[in-house]
Scaffold this motif. Sequence first.
Motif, PDB file in Angstrom:
ATOM      1  N   VAL A   1       0.718  18.230 -21.135  1.00  0.00           N
ATOM      2  CA  VAL A   1       0.867  18.878 -19.844  1.00  0.00           C
ATOM      3  C   VAL A   1      -0.366  18.535 -19.002  1.00  0.00           C
ATOM      4  O   VAL A   1      -1.499  18.574 -19.487  1.00  0.00           O
ATOM      5  CB  VAL A   1       1.025  20.412 -19.985  1.00  0.00           C
ATOM      6  N   ARG A   2      -0.133  18.165 -17.763  1.00  0.00           N
ATOM      7  CA  ARG A   2      -1.249  17.765 -16.900  1.00  0.00           C
ATOM      8  C   ARG A   2      -2.047  18.984 -16.467  1.00  0.00           C
ATOM      9  O   ARG A   2      -1.476  19.997 -16.078  1.00  0.00           O
ATOM     10  CB  ARG A   2      -0.737  17.021 -15.657  1.00  0.00           C
ATOM     11  N   CYS A   3      -3.362  18.894 -16.535  1.00  0.00           N
ATOM     12  CA  CYS A   3      -4.194  20.008 -16.102  1.00  0.00           C
ATOM     13  C   CYS A   3      -5.015  19.665 -14.856  1.00  0.00           C
ATOM     14  O   CYS A   3      -5.315  20.565 -14.068  1.00  0.00           O
ATOM     15  CB  CYS A   3      -5.105  20.487 -17.228  1.00  0.00           C
ATOM     16  N   ASP A   4      -5.370  18.406 -14.666  1.00  0.00           N
ATOM     17  CA  ASP A   4      -6.150  18.068 -13.469  1.00  0.00           C
ATOM     18  C   ASP A   4      -6.253  16.556 -13.333  1.00  0.00           C
ATOM     19  O   ASP A   4      -5.998  15.805 -14.274  1.00  0.00           O
ATOM     20  CB  ASP A   4      -7.552  18.673 -13.556  1.00  0.00           C
ATOM     21  N   ARG A   5      -6.602  16.148 -12.108  1.00  0.00           N
ATOM     22  CA  ARG A   5      -6.941  14.752 -11.833  1.00  0.00           C
ATOM     23  C   ARG A   5      -8.369  14.717 -11.300  1.00  0.00           C
ATOM     24  O   ARG A   5      -8.711  15.463 -10.383  1.00  0.00           O
ATOM     25  CB  ARG A   5      -5.996  14.139 -10.800  1.00  0.00           C
ATOM     26  N   ILE A   6      -9.190  13.857 -11.861  1.00  0.00           N
ATOM     27  CA  ILE A   6     -10.587  13.749 -11.455  1.00  0.00           C
ATOM     28  C   ILE A   6     -10.758  12.454 -10.649  1.00  0.00           C
ATOM     29  O   ILE A   6     -10.463  11.369 -11.148  1.00  0.00           O
ATOM     30  CB  ILE A   6     -11.525  13.717 -12.669  1.00  0.00           C
ATOM     31  N   PRO A   7     -11.206  12.525  -9.399  1.00  0.00           N
ATOM     32  CA  PRO A   7     -11.444  11.296  -8.639  1.00  0.00           C
ATOM     33  C   PRO A   7     -12.693  10.582  -9.139  1.00  0.00           C
ATOM     34  O   PRO A   7     -13.741  11.210  -9.318  1.00  0.00           O
ATOM     35  CB  PRO A   7     -11.625  11.809  -7.198  1.00  0.00           C
ATOM     36  N   LEU A   8     -12.584   9.285  -9.385  1.00  0.00           N
ATOM     37  CA  LEU A   8     -13.714   8.482  -9.864  1.00  0.00           C
ATOM     38  C   LEU A   8     -14.339   7.659  -8.755  1.00  0.00           C
ATOM     39  O   LEU A   8     -15.560   7.577  -8.641  1.00  0.00           O
ATOM     40  CB  LEU A   8     -13.255   7.546 -10.984  1.00  0.00           C
ATOM     41  N   LYS A   9     -13.482   7.015  -7.946  1.00  0.00           N
ATOM     42  CA  LYS A   9     -13.988   6.138  -6.880  1.00  0.00           C
ATOM     43  C   LYS A   9     -13.102   6.252  -5.649  1.00  0.00           C
ATOM     44  O   LYS A   9     -11.888   6.452  -5.764  1.00  0.00           O
ATOM     45  CB  LYS A   9     -14.005   4.670  -7.338  1.00  0.00           C
ATOM     46  N   LEU A  10     -13.724   6.107  -4.487  1.00  0.00           N
ATOM     47  CA  LEU A  10     -12.992   5.927  -3.236  1.00  0.00           C
ATOM     48  C   LEU A  10     -12.916   4.430  -3.002  1.00  0.00           C
ATOM     49  O   LEU A  10     -13.905   3.790  -2.639  1.00  0.00           O
ATOM     50  CB  LEU A  10     -13.719   6.632  -2.086  1.00  0.00           C
ATOM     51  N   LEU A  11     -11.741   3.855  -3.257  1.00  0.00           N
ATOM     52  CA  LEU A  11     -11.575   2.404  -3.190  1.00  0.00           C
ATOM     53  C   LEU A  11     -11.376   1.906  -1.766  1.00  0.00           C
ATOM     54  O   LEU A  11     -11.594   0.725  -1.477  1.00  0.00           O
ATOM     55  CB  LEU A  11     -10.380   1.983  -4.052  1.00  0.00           C
ATOM     56  N   GLY A  12     -10.946   2.782  -0.881  1.00  0.00           N
ATOM     57  CA  GLY A  12     -10.709   2.395   0.510  1.00  0.00           C
ATOM     58  C   GLY A  12      -9.929   3.480   1.216  1.00  0.00           C
ATOM     59  O   GLY A  12      -9.546   4.493   0.619  1.00  0.00           O
ATOM     60  N   GLN A  13      -9.704   3.283   2.490  1.00  0.00           N
ATOM     61  CA  GLN A  13      -8.896   4.226   3.256  1.00  0.00           C
ATOM     62  C   GLN A  13      -8.166   3.486   4.367  1.00  0.00           C
ATOM     63  O   GLN A  13      -8.672   2.527   4.925  1.00  0.00           O
ATOM     64  CB  GLN A  13      -9.744   5.363   3.817  1.00  0.00           C
ATOM     65  N   VAL A  14      -6.941   3.922   4.598  1.00  0.00           N
ATOM     66  CA  VAL A  14      -6.083   3.325   5.628  1.00  0.00           C
ATOM     67  C   VAL A  14      -5.727   4.431   6.609  1.00  0.00           C
ATOM     68  O   VAL A  14      -5.227   5.483   6.214  1.00  0.00           O
ATOM     69  CB  VAL A  14      -4.802   2.731   5.007  1.00  0.00           C
ATOM     70  N   CYS A  15      -6.002   4.194   7.882  1.00  0.00           N
ATOM     71  CA  CYS A  15      -5.778   5.209   8.905  1.00  0.00           C
ATOM     72  C   CYS A  15      -4.579   4.859   9.770  1.00  0.00           C
ATOM     73  O   CYS A  15      -4.401   3.700  10.171  1.00  0.00           O
ATOM     74  CB  CYS A  15      -7.025   5.370   9.761  1.00  0.00           C
ATOM     75  N   LEU A  16      -3.755   5.841  10.046  1.00  0.00           N
ATOM     76  CA  LEU A  16      -2.574   5.689  10.887  1.00  0.00           C
ATOM     77  C   LEU A  16      -2.721   6.603  12.089  1.00  0.00           C
ATOM     78  O   LEU A  16      -2.623   7.819  11.969  1.00  0.00           O
ATOM     79  CB  LEU A  16      -1.304   6.039  10.107  1.00  0.00           C
ATOM     80  N   SER A  17      -2.977   5.987  13.236  1.00  0.00           N
ATOM     81  CA  SER A  17      -3.205   6.767  14.450  1.00  0.00           C
ATOM     82  C   SER A  17      -2.326   6.292  15.599  1.00  0.00           C
ATOM     83  O   SER A  17      -1.758   7.096  16.321  1.00  0.00           O
ATOM     84  CB  SER A  17      -4.680   6.686  14.854  1.00  0.00           C
TER      85      SER A  17
END
Length: 260
Positions: free
Chosen positions: A178-194
Amino acid sequence: MTSSFEYVLDPLLFEEGRLLAMEGFTGFTAPRSRGGIGVLGEKSVHRVLKYCCSPAADGQEVPIGGYVADVVGEEGIIEIQTAHFERLRDKLAAFLPCCPVTVVWPAEAEKWLCTVDPATGELLSRRKSPLHQRPVDIFAELYRLKSLLPSPGLRFCIALLETEEYRYRLPKGRRRTVRCDRIPLKLLGQVCLSVPSDYLALLPDGLPEVFGAKETAALGKMSGDLARMMLNVMEAAGALAPAGKDGRRKLFIRNREDPA
């Protein structure tokens, strides 16, 4: 017209927030279990992204218009939503008349699956997941907000993350984990929609001038359903214009000019 914002998430604050989360930082409201993995309340990805947008406590969880905004700052309101975008409709309807709203969607571009013994906290296994999310996967969620997409001030940020998903191994005779959590390791990038040009940048390469879901699915290596949702969302956002039909298939053409 170019995008009115280049990034929402500060990589340095992301790393700082990630380290604080793993240390069981008391500024995070959720209880922590053995090993720093959250099992109750607000999950780690949400907490870290919120910290990344506003490390100051007075900028988080701010009451506005009968709702609570995740983050409020100089650029407006930021809401972090992992799924079920339809739940944002009423919130957005209340927030948008007040100020711009950015919805941050965390996408698991790379994911590690970790199995933990719930009794001891021992890490039993860690392996790379064959599944991953791409920026285009957001269109399955945006389709649920299609009527709000033309609203001035509404924009989206796709946070491409590397994560660890922790699962507890259950006793025999039950579901295995059963899933208990997700831990972020790295911010690989971001894509913005405006603006429409941001949406057009997510179309697969090689599309003809007039195209439909069939061509989009083939070139973008996605399902036909996702391709149809993608094109409908882009039309609602002003990025595509209708170009007739091929039998029952809707065809589109790129809208080269942003609507006034």
